[in-house]
Design a protein around this motif. Structure first.
Motif, PDB file in Angstrom:
ATOM      1  N   PRO A   1      22.438 -12.448  -7.489  1.00 18.55           N
ATOM      2  CA  PRO A   1      23.552 -11.599  -7.053  1.00 18.55           C
ATOM      3  C   PRO A   1      24.294 -10.942  -8.211  1.00 18.55           C
ATOM      4  CG  PRO A   1      24.224 -13.892  -7.035  1.00 18.55           C
ATOM      5  CD  PRO A   1      22.766 -13.880  -7.431  1.00 18.55           C
ATOM      6  N   ARG A   2      24.884  -9.790  -7.930  1.00 21.84           N
ATOM      7  CA  ARG A   2      25.879  -9.194  -8.810  1.00 21.84           C
ATOM      8  C   ARG A   2      27.182  -9.990  -8.662  1.00 21.84           C
ATOM      9  NH1 ARG A   2      25.950  -6.439 -12.997  1.00 21.84           N
ATOM     10  NH2 ARG A   2      27.264  -4.697 -12.430  1.00 21.84           N
ATOM     11  N   LEU A   3      28.277  -9.487  -9.208  1.00 12.97           N
ATOM     12  CA  LEU A   3      29.555 -10.190  -9.112  1.00 12.97           C
ATOM     13  C   LEU A   3      29.936 -10.373  -7.646  1.00 12.97           C
ATOM     14  CD1 LEU A   3      32.115 -11.353 -10.417  1.00 12.97           C
ATOM     15  CD2 LEU A   3      33.056  -9.034 -10.394  1.00 12.97           C
ATOM     16  N   ILE A   4      30.089 -11.627  -7.221  1.00 13.82           N
ATOM     17  CA  ILE A   4      30.394 -11.933  -5.824  1.00 13.82           C
ATOM     18  C   ILE A   4      31.902 -11.910  -5.631  1.00 13.82           C
ATOM     19  CG2 ILE A   4      30.091 -13.595  -3.946  1.00 13.82           C
ATOM     20  CD1 ILE A   4      27.784 -14.818  -5.581  1.00 13.82           C
ATOM     21  N   ILE A   5      32.364 -11.126  -4.669  1.00 12.02           N
ATOM     22  CA  ILE A   5      33.789 -11.113  -4.373  1.00 12.02           C
ATOM     23  C   ILE A   5      34.007 -11.384  -2.887  1.00 12.02           C
ATOM     24  CG2 ILE A   5      34.307  -9.612  -6.315  1.00 12.02           C
ATOM     25  CD1 ILE A   5      34.753  -7.337  -4.422  1.00 12.02           C
ATOM     26  N   GLY A   6      35.192 -11.895  -2.590  1.00 15.27           N
ATOM     27  CA  GLY A   6      35.514 -12.264  -1.221  1.00 15.27           C
ATOM     28  C   GLY A   6      36.851 -12.981  -1.170  1.00 15.27           C
ATOM     29  N   PRO A   7      37.339 -13.328   0.004  1.00 21.24           N
ATOM     30  CA  PRO A   7      38.684 -13.886   0.152  1.00 21.24           C
ATOM     31  C   PRO A   7      38.876 -15.203  -0.582  1.00 21.24           C
ATOM     32  CG  PRO A   7      37.420 -14.080   2.186  1.00 21.24           C
ATOM     33  CD  PRO A   7      36.650 -13.188   1.285  1.00 21.24           C
ATOM     34  N   GLY A   8      40.035 -15.297  -1.248  1.00 22.59           N
ATOM     35  CA  GLY A   8      40.403 -16.551  -1.888  1.00 22.59           C
ATOM     36  C   GLY A   8      39.945 -16.706  -3.318  1.00 22.59           C
ATOM     37  N   ARG A   9      39.380 -15.651  -3.913  1.00 23.53           N
ATOM     38  CA  ARG A   9      38.859 -15.799  -5.268  1.00 23.53           C
ATOM     39  C   ARG A   9      39.085 -14.510  -6.056  1.00 23.53           C
ATOM     40  NH1 ARG A   9      32.506 -16.717  -6.635  1.00 23.53           N
ATOM     41  NH2 ARG A   9      32.679 -17.130  -8.852  1.00 23.53           N
ATOM     42  N   LEU A  10      40.180 -14.433  -6.786  1.00 27.47           N
ATOM     43  CA  LEU A  10      40.506 -13.220  -7.530  1.00 27.47           C
ATOM     44  C   LEU A  10      39.763 -13.118  -8.853  1.00 27.47           C
ATOM     45  CD1 LEU A  10      44.336 -12.975  -6.852  1.00 27.47           C
ATOM     46  CD2 LEU A  10      42.587 -11.372  -6.090  1.00 27.47           C
ATOM     47  N   GLY A  11      39.707 -14.222  -9.598  1.00 26.80           N
ATOM     48  CA  GLY A  11      38.979 -14.225 -10.856  1.00 26.80           C
ATOM     49  C   GLY A  11      39.489 -13.184 -11.832  1.00 26.80           C
ATOM     50  N   ILE A  12      38.550 -12.532 -12.513  1.00 23.44           N
ATOM     51  CA  ILE A  12      38.884 -11.573 -13.570  1.00 23.44           C
ATOM     52  C   ILE A  12      39.607 -10.348 -13.025  1.00 23.44           C
ATOM     53  CG2 ILE A  12      36.711 -10.276 -13.450  1.00 23.44           C
ATOM     54  CD1 ILE A  12      36.768 -10.182 -16.534  1.00 23.44           C
ATOM     55  N   LEU A  13      39.499 -10.093 -11.705  1.00 28.20           N
ATOM     56  CA  LEU A  13      40.152  -8.921 -11.118  1.00 28.20           C
ATOM     57  C   LEU A  13      41.677  -9.016 -11.179  1.00 28.20           C
ATOM     58  CD1 LEU A  13      37.945  -8.298  -7.944  1.00 28.20           C
ATOM     59  CD2 LEU A  13      37.880  -7.092 -10.124  1.00 28.20           C
ATOM     60  N   GLU A  14      42.196 -10.222 -11.265  1.00 25.78           N
ATOM     61  CA  GLU A  14      43.652 -10.381 -11.293  1.00 25.78           C
ATOM     62  C   GLU A  14      44.258  -9.664 -12.498  1.00 25.78           C
ATOM     63  OE1 GLU A  14      47.043 -13.815 -10.570  1.00 25.78           O
ATOM     64  OE2 GLU A  14      44.944 -14.375 -10.803  1.00 25.78           O
ATOM     65  N   LYS A  15      43.551  -9.689 -13.637  1.00 29.58           N
ATOM     66  CA  LYS A  15      44.052  -8.992 -14.832  1.00 29.58           C
ATOM     67  C   LYS A  15      44.145  -7.488 -14.574  1.00 29.58           C
ATOM     68  CE  LYS A  15      42.073 -12.419 -17.995  1.00 29.58           C
ATOM     69  NZ  LYS A  15      41.083 -12.655 -19.091  1.00 29.58           N
ATOM     70  N   LEU A  16      43.136  -6.947 -13.912  1.00 30.79           N
ATOM     71  CA  LEU A  16      43.135  -5.528 -13.565  1.00 30.79           C
ATOM     72  C   LEU A  16      44.295  -5.198 -12.633  1.00 30.79           C
ATOM     73  CD1 LEU A  16      41.858  -2.671 -13.180  1.00 30.79           C
ATOM     74  CD2 LEU A  16      40.442  -3.704 -11.377  1.00 30.79           C
ATOM     75  N   PHE A  17      44.488  -6.023 -11.619  1.00 34.07           N
ATOM     76  CA  PHE A  17      45.526  -5.761 -10.624  1.00 34.07           C
ATOM     77  C   PHE A  17      46.918  -5.817 -11.244  1.00 34.07           C
ATOM     78  CE2 PHE A  17      42.497  -7.665  -7.236  1.00 34.07           C
ATOM     79  CZ  PHE A  17      41.758  -6.491  -7.244  1.00 34.07           C
ATOM     80  N   LYS A  18      47.119  -6.672 -12.218  1.00 39.45           N
ATOM     81  CA  LYS A  18      48.415  -6.748 -12.885  1.00 39.45           C
ATOM     82  C   LYS A  18      48.710  -5.454 -13.653  1.00 39.45           C
ATOM     83  CE  LYS A  18      48.790 -11.774 -13.385  1.00 39.45           C
ATOM     84  NZ  LYS A  18      48.786 -12.918 -14.322  1.00 39.45           N
ATOM     85  N   LEU A  19      47.718  -4.932 -14.354  1.00 38.60           N
ATOM     86  CA  LEU A  19      47.912  -3.665 -15.073  1.00 38.60           C
ATOM     87  C   LEU A  19      48.314  -2.550 -14.109  1.00 38.60           C
ATOM     88  CD1 LEU A  19      44.858  -3.628 -17.525  1.00 38.60           C
ATOM     89  CD2 LEU A  19      47.246  -4.121 -18.087  1.00 38.60           C
ATOM     90  N   ILE A  20      47.653  -2.517 -12.965  1.00 40.06           N
ATOM     91  CA  ILE A  20      47.948  -1.479 -11.971  1.00 40.06           C
ATOM     92  C   ILE A  20      49.338  -1.675 -11.379  1.00 40.06           C
ATOM     93  CG2 ILE A  20      47.277  -0.636  -9.677  1.00 40.06           C
ATOM     94  CD1 ILE A  20      44.353  -1.150 -10.515  1.00 40.06           C
ATOM     95  N   ASP A  21      49.724  -2.900 -11.119  1.00 46.54           N
ATOM     96  CA  ASP A  21      51.063  -3.185 -10.591  1.00 46.54           C
ATOM     97  C   ASP A  21      52.152  -2.793 -11.571  1.00 46.54           C
ATOM     98  OD1 ASP A  21      50.560  -4.042  -8.065  1.00 46.54           O
ATOM     99  OD2 ASP A  21      51.233  -6.093  -8.359  1.00 46.54           O
ATOM    100  N   TRP A  22      51.869  -2.983 -12.860  1.00 44.27           N
ATOM    101  CA  TRP A  22      52.868  -2.689 -13.889  1.00 44.27           C
ATOM    102  C   TRP A  22      52.828  -1.221 -14.327  1.00 44.27           C
ATOM    103  CZ3 TRP A  22      51.011  -7.488 -17.110  1.00 44.27           C
ATOM    104  CH2 TRP A  22      51.477  -8.651 -16.497  1.00 44.27           C
ATOM    105  N   ASN A  23      51.974  -0.407 -13.702  1.00 45.53           N
ATOM    106  CA  ASN A  23      51.813   1.011 -14.065  1.00 45.53           C
ATOM    107  C   ASN A  23      51.341   1.199 -15.500  1.00 45.53           C
ATOM    108  OD1 ASN A  23      52.779   2.147 -11.513  1.00 45.53           O
ATOM    109  ND2 ASN A  23      54.774   1.346 -12.139  1.00 45.53           N
ATOM    110  N   PHE A  24      50.642   0.201 -16.028  1.00 45.57           N
ATOM    111  CA  PHE A  24      50.122   0.271 -17.394  1.00 45.57           C
ATOM    112  C   PHE A  24      48.803   1.051 -17.412  1.00 45.57           C
ATOM    113  CE2 PHE A  24      52.138  -3.805 -19.370  1.00 45.57           C
ATOM    114  CZ  PHE A  24      53.394  -3.250 -19.172  1.00 45.57           C
ATOM    115  N   PRO A  25      48.436   1.610 -18.557  1.00 47.96           N
ATOM    116  CA  PRO A  25      47.107   2.229 -18.680  1.00 47.96           C
ATOM    117  C   PRO A  25      46.005   1.205 -18.421  1.00 47.96           C
ATOM    118  CG  PRO A  25      48.514   2.830 -20.535  1.00 47.96           C
ATOM    119  CD  PRO A  25      49.235   1.742 -19.792  1.00 47.96           C
TER     120      PRO A  25
END
Length: 335
Positions: free
Chosen positions: A166-190
């Motif tokens: 499999p490629r990167l498996i995503i689904g409910p209950g498991r944010l993983g490395i995506l959480e770092k991305l989501f924080k940047l977007i929430d903070w309006n950072f580049p």
């Protein structure tokens, strides 16, 4: 027939087990932990540490059991270079070896086993079929590739083993490395991208992953390897741009010289300050798209979830958790 799922309390297993129960099958979950999951009412749980041969033997496999190996150490949490071999190999390789040995002793011959697309390493041909050259870039990929070599040996002795990459498996209950991305977007950072962002990025939904295991059982467990990924993955730039727009964020996507970012990350890795695992960033600007048509032809398996929807669902789950709201995740593919 019983269905014995090693690592069945984990991310894919907790979706596979209820599927098999819904089919009217007898299911046994063998794992080192047991979560509070509703499907355990009709499912038997056996505490099992796959790194211990005696613990695997104590599961009590039978000759007509259908076995699934979902036990694994993943790339998260990130490990420093010196600890990677000892982190990945005891579970990923030796655990698989113990399961296959226990199967042989019990006379069980059917196994569905998950490896990873990380066994391919750098992209050589596009799209990446199951015949793509194998050259893992780190200990995680090597630990999984060695299990494929084990599978080849046990097939010669009469086992039927379906392998999934499999490629990167995503689904409910498991944010993983995506959480770092989501924080940047929430903070309006580049939001920096490794490279131009013109290359596609491919996920696979945990729901599609679980269905693939079920499809392999239904198809008689072919002695084949299968790629698992989404269909028609969009470019990174579009994938992230759509997410930023959905979030109402002011973040800007910033292309970077891929080679410079990789060398910087290499240096941090050598200093035991890893931000990403080399197996992730070394291919981040490459066109790593798996051809999943073989599973469609042989198993009748076709992925149902789009990368765009999976990523937005993951962000929605992240926001709901951050805002203190309960999240209904039963049918929402998010990491």
């Amino acid at each position: 027939m019983r269905h014995v799922i090693f690592g069945g309390d984990g991310f894919v297993g907790r979706h596979l087990a209820p599927k098999l129960v819904a089919d009217g099958e007898e299911v046994v979950v063998a794992d080192i932990v047991k979560s509070d999951l509703p499907h355990y009412r009709p499912v038997r749980f056996v505490k099992c540490d796959v790194t211990d041969p005696a613990s695997v033997a104590a599961v009590g496999l039978k000759g007509d059991d259908m076995v699934y190996n979902l036990s694994a150490k993943m790339l998260s949490p990130i490990q420093v270079r010196a600890k990677r071999h000892d982190f990945f190999f005891p579970v990923n390789f030796h655990g698989t070896e113990h399961i296959m040995q226990a199967m042989d002793k019990a006379g069980a011959s059917k196994l569905v086993h998950y490896t990873t697309d990380m066994i391919y390493g750098h992209t050589v041909t596009m799209p990446m079929t199951e015949e793509h050259p194998v050259a893992p870039l780190g200990e995680y990929g090597w630990s999984k590739q060695k299990t494929e070599e084990l599978a080849a040996e046990w097939r010669k002795r009469g086992m039927s083993i379906s392998l999934f990459r499999p490629r990167l498996i995503i689904g409910p209950g498991r944010l993983g490395i995506l959480e770092k991305l989501f924080k940047l977007i929430d903070w309006n950072f580049p939001v920096p991208m490794i490279g131009s962002g013109r290359n596609p990025y491919q996920f696979i939904s945990v729901f599609d992953c679980a269905e693939a295991a079920r499809a392999a059982w239904k198809a008689g467990v072919p002695n084949e390897a299968y790629n698992l990924g989404s269909l028609n993955p969009p470019p990174v730039k579009k994938l992230l741009g759509d997410l930023i727009k959905h979030a109402g964020s002011k973040s800007l996507l910033v292309p970077t010289p891929g080679w410079a970012v990789k060398r910087t990350l290499d240096l941090l890795d050598l200093m035991n300050l890893p931000i990403m695992d080399p197996e992730q960033y070394l291919i981040a600007d490459e066109e790593c798209v798996l051809d999943v048509s073989k599973a469609g032809r042989q198993l009748g398996w076709v992925p149902q979830y789009r990368d765009e929807d999976m990523l937005i669902a993951a962000y929605s789950e992240y926001r709901a958790k951050k805002d203190g709201h309960a999240v209904a995740t039963k049918h929402v593919p998010a990491e």
